[in-house]
Design a protein around this motif. Structure first.
Motif, short mmCIF file in Angstrom:
data_model
loop_
_atom_site.label_atom_id
_atom_site.label_comp_id
_atom_site.label_asym_id
_atom_site.label_seq_id
_atom_site.Cartn_x
_atom_site.Cartn_y
_atom_site.Cartn_z
N THR A 196 1.03 4.08 -2.91
CA THR A 196 0.69 5.47 -2.59
C THR A 196 1.83 6.43 -2.88
OG1 THR A 196 -0.78 4.71 -0.83
CG2 THR A 196 -0.10 7.01 -0.76
N MET A 231 0.83 -1.21 0.00
CA MET A 231 0.00 0.00 0.00
C MET A 231 0.86 1.26 0.00
SD MET A 231 -3.07 -1.07 2.64
CE MET A 231 -3.80 0.57 2.55
N MET A 232 1.96 1.24 0.76
CA MET A 232 2.86 2.40 0.79
C MET A 232 3.54 2.61 -0.55
SD MET A 232 4.65 2.21 4.57
CE MET A 232 5.50 3.75 4.27
N GLY A 257 1.68 6.59 -6.84
CA GLY A 257 0.69 7.66 -6.80
C GLY A 257 1.31 9.04 -6.67
N PHE A 258 2.16 9.23 -5.64
CA PHE A 258 2.73 10.56 -5.39
C PHE A 258 3.71 10.97 -6.49
CE2 PHE A 258 5.91 13.35 -3.37
CZ PHE A 258 5.07 14.38 -2.96
#
Length: 308
Positions: free
Chosen positions: A103, A99-100, A107-108
């Motif tokens: 993200t 998940m990290m 994602g970032f």
């Protein structure tokens, strides 16, 4: 000046790649044991985040090829480490780490690249990305502060490996010089801070190295004294048991009875103390054995005393 900056940049690439390659031994153990054990995936996730953004910075910066190459290589290293971590981590860690990664690293980073290219004017694009990269790098260089605090409180350098601190010091120093040569503020500020913190780590190492050796020698002397005391107690107990057994044997023979049976408590205490004497120095100093080691000696001594 241009040729000097290229030479310094190449040296910086080599040193940085050595730093990026330092966890290889750790992950070799992970693959052999097929388990991540107590390792945490967060350092590799944050380093991948930093190197990915610096790679993008090297792409959009004129003459930023050396910045692109070193951080591109670093991103590849970190990506491989994360894949291995996900392959051998327990299910709960695997989900959390995945998940990290989704993200932060996808994602970032993807959002920063998309916004920079589509929404930020080209005139300020390099500045925005440079500030973001500098902040992340300062955070990376500040992370060893906890290790430095541990060194001071414990008077031991075990939590701060010398080679890693030394290479981080060199890495920050060479990139600080490179930033002066190419006049890049975003590279210079975080690496100058890293150079200062790296110098502080090496100074701490020099101060507390001798204290760590002295503490270790004291612990070894205490262990030897404890083991010698226990061994002496066992020998004294053995001699007294032999004398007592001889008297009982003679008395039993005269009275026509069988030989006396040894005390169960005496056997247990004797076995416990023998167990402590059979330990290697590594096992004696390990955290898992320390509590049991002390309890065994205390229980054995109490039982020997109670047998009288």
């Amino acid at each position: 000046m241009a040729s000097l900056s290229i030479i310094v940049g190449i040296i910086g690439n080599i040193i940085s790649i050595l730093v990026f390659a330092s966890p290889i031994e750790t992950f070799w153990q992970v693959v052999r044991q097929k388990s991540t054990g107590n390792y945490n995936g967060i350092p590799y996730i944050t380093t991948l985040l930093s190197t990915s953004l610096w790679t993008f910075y090297g792409v959009i910066k004129p003459k930023g090829f050396l910045i692109f190459t070193v951080n591109g290589a670093g991103a590849i290293f970190q990506f491989i480490y994360i894949i291995l971590f996900l392959a051998y981590a327990p299910k709960d860690k695997k989900v959390q780490t995945g998940m990290m990664v989704a993200t932060l690293n996808f994602g970032f980073v993807g959002s920063v690249i998309a916004i920079s290219l589509l929404a930020i004017p080209e005139s300020v694009r390099l500045t925005v990305v440079g500030i973001l990269c500098a902040v992340l790098t300062i955070g990376m260089y500040a992370s060893p502060l906890s290790a430095m605090r541990t060194v001071i409180t414990t008077n031991s350098v075990k939590s701060m490996p010398f080679l890693l601190s030394f290479f981080l010091f060199l890495n920050a120093g060479i990139w600080s010089v490179y930033s002066l040569l190419i006049k890049d503020f975003f590279i210079g500020v975080p690496n100058s801070i890293g150079f200062v913190l790296g110098s502080a780590q090496l100074i701490l190492y020099a101060i507390y190295k001798n204290k760590s050796i002295s503490a270790k020698s004291t612990e070894e002397m205490e262990d030897r004294s404890t083991r010698g005391l226990v061994k002496g107690m066992i020998e004294m107990r053995g001699l007294e048991d032999d004398e007592e057994a001889g008297l009982k044997n003679r008395s039993g023979l005269h009275k026509g009875r069988s030989l006396p049976k040894p005390s169960v408590n005496g056997q247990n205490s004797f076995q416990r103390i023998l167990k402590t004497l059979s330990l290697t120095p590594y096992e004696i100093h390990s955290n898992n054995w320390q509590y049991n080691h002390e309890n065994d000696i205390e229980i054995g001594a109490k039982k020997i005393t109670s047998d009288y």
